[in-house]
Motif scaffolding. Sequence first.
Motif, PDB file in Angstrom:
ATOM      1  N   TRP A 147     -12.446   8.421 -10.849  1.00 42.03           N
ATOM      2  CA  TRP A 147     -11.112   8.756 -11.299  1.00 42.03           C
ATOM      3  C   TRP A 147     -10.988  10.221 -11.690  1.00 42.03           C
ATOM      4  O   TRP A 147     -11.815  10.779 -12.394  1.00 42.03           O
ATOM      5  CB  TRP A 147     -10.689   7.903 -12.479  1.00 42.03           C
TER       6      TRP A 147
ATOM      7  N   GLU B 279      -7.384  13.267 -11.772  1.00 37.60           N
ATOM      8  CA  GLU B 279      -6.027  13.584 -11.309  1.00 37.60           C
ATOM      9  C   GLU B 279      -6.069  14.112  -9.882  1.00 37.60           C
ATOM     10  O   GLU B 279      -5.177  13.857  -9.084  1.00 37.60           O
ATOM     11  CB  GLU B 279      -5.364  14.602 -12.246  1.00 37.60           C
TER      12      GLU B 279
ATOM     13  N   HIS C 171      -6.418  11.338  -7.453  1.00 41.98           N
ATOM     14  CA  HIS C 171      -5.114  10.686  -7.322  1.00 41.98           C
ATOM     15  C   HIS C 171      -4.220  11.486  -6.377  1.00 41.98           C
ATOM     16  O   HIS C 171      -3.513  10.923  -5.531  1.00 41.98           O
ATOM     17  CB  HIS C 171      -4.452  10.524  -8.695  1.00 41.98           C
ATOM     18  N   GLU C 172      -4.232  12.812  -6.489  1.00 36.79           N
ATOM     19  CA  GLU C 172      -3.451  13.662  -5.575  1.00 36.79           C
ATOM     20  C   GLU C 172      -3.954  13.517  -4.143  1.00 36.79           C
ATOM     21  O   GLU C 172      -3.176  13.510  -3.198  1.00 36.79           O
ATOM     22  CB  GLU C 172      -3.510  15.128  -6.008  1.00 36.79           C
TER      23      GLU C 172
ATOM     24  N   ASP D  86      -2.573  10.402  -2.789  1.00 34.89           N
ATOM     25  CA  ASP D  86      -1.155  10.583  -2.459  1.00 34.89           C
ATOM     26  C   ASP D  86      -0.978  11.326  -1.146  1.00 34.89           C
ATOM     27  O   ASP D  86       0.002  11.129  -0.449  1.00 34.89           O
ATOM     28  CB  ASP D  86      -0.428  11.343  -3.574  1.00 34.89           C
TER      29      ASP D  86
ATOM     30  N   LEU E 262      -3.475   2.905 -18.298  1.00 35.23           N
ATOM     31  CA  LEU E 262      -2.789   3.797 -17.370  1.00 35.23           C
ATOM     32  C   LEU E 262      -3.770   4.380 -16.359  1.00 35.23           C
ATOM     33  O   LEU E 262      -3.517   4.364 -15.164  1.00 35.23           O
ATOM     34  CB  LEU E 262      -2.076   4.924 -18.124  1.00 35.23           C
ATOM     35  N   ASN E 263      -4.910   4.887 -16.829  1.00 35.24           N
ATOM     36  CA  ASN E 263      -5.891   5.457 -15.904  1.00 35.24           C
ATOM     37  C   ASN E 263      -6.471   4.390 -14.984  1.00 35.24           C
ATOM     38  O   ASN E 263      -6.690   4.644 -13.800  1.00 35.24           O
ATOM     39  CB  ASN E 263      -7.008   6.169 -16.665  1.00 35.24           C
TER      40      ASN E 263
ATOM     41  N   HIS F 243      -4.972   1.686 -13.951  1.00 33.83           N
ATOM     42  CA  HIS F 243      -3.924   1.378 -12.973  1.00 33.83           C
ATOM     43  C   HIS F 243      -3.821   2.477 -11.913  1.00 33.83           C
ATOM     44  O   HIS F 243      -3.750   2.196 -10.723  1.00 33.83           O
ATOM     45  CB  HIS F 243      -2.589   1.198 -13.697  1.00 33.83           C
ATOM     46  N   ARG F 244      -3.833   3.743 -12.331  1.00 27.39           N
ATOM     47  CA  ARG F 244      -3.712   4.854 -11.379  1.00 27.39           C
ATOM     48  C   ARG F 244      -4.921   4.913 -10.449  1.00 27.39           C
ATOM     49  O   ARG F 244      -4.784   5.228  -9.275  1.00 27.39           O
ATOM     50  CB  ARG F 244      -3.506   6.162 -12.130  1.00 27.39           C
TER      51      ARG F 244
ATOM     52  N   GLN G 208      -4.526   2.270  -7.868  1.00 26.24           N
ATOM     53  CA  GLN G 208      -3.547   2.719  -6.872  1.00 26.24           C
ATOM     54  C   GLN G 208      -4.201   3.684  -5.887  1.00 26.24           C
ATOM     55  O   GLN G 208      -4.016   3.573  -4.676  1.00 26.24           O
ATOM     56  CB  GLN G 208      -2.381   3.433  -7.551  1.00 26.24           C
ATOM     57  N   ALA G 209      -4.941   4.659  -6.408  1.00 25.24           N
ATOM     58  CA  ALA G 209      -5.601   5.643  -5.547  1.00 25.24           C
ATOM     59  C   ALA G 209      -6.591   4.948  -4.624  1.00 25.24           C
ATOM     60  O   ALA G 209      -6.658   5.237  -3.425  1.00 25.24           O
ATOM     61  CB  ALA G 209      -6.308   6.702  -6.394  1.00 25.24           C
TER      62      ALA G 209
END
Length: 172
Positions: A121, A123, A126-127, A130, A153-154, A156-157, A160-161
């Motif tokens: 994990w 950011e 995650h980008e 995306d 939150l982390n 979940h993100r 998603q990633a």
Amino acid sequence: MKTNEFGLTRRDELALDASKLYFSGLSQQEVAERLHVGRPTISKLLTHAKNRGFVHVEIRDPRENDRWLAERLREKYALSGVHIVAPLGLGPSDLRRALGRRAWAVLVEVLTPGDSLGAMWSETVHEMADACEQTSLSDISVVQLRGSFGDDLNAHRMRQAHEKLAVALNVI
């Protein structure tokens, strides 16, 4: 919906015509006048052309091809390769977005069937998720390298990633 012999709808054909005119240097207003439609329609047609895969925009930034800088970094830090990004904007989120896009492009180039991709994990990861698009790669496993994320939150993100990467790499 009626299509022609190429499988194109009337909207597809109009989107192609608008794209050709626009990318030849005309403004959206000039394209609208030539095609006898409103300027907002041209914007929608350009988006349609991009979404249908008729238009691919590629920007080649010479700052990202600085061979001298890449070689100095490679030598100094004993790296096998260096990729330079010049983010649009000055904020940390702009940098993460640029790094994520470049990371995805590099992954698509280097992954081969049977490879495993370890993801932890961040950011930037995650980008990257995306930025990912469906590829023809197959038999790639995506492995989560960190077992706990601390907050919902982390977690979940990261899920998603992970799911976006798996879909793009044809894992699921």
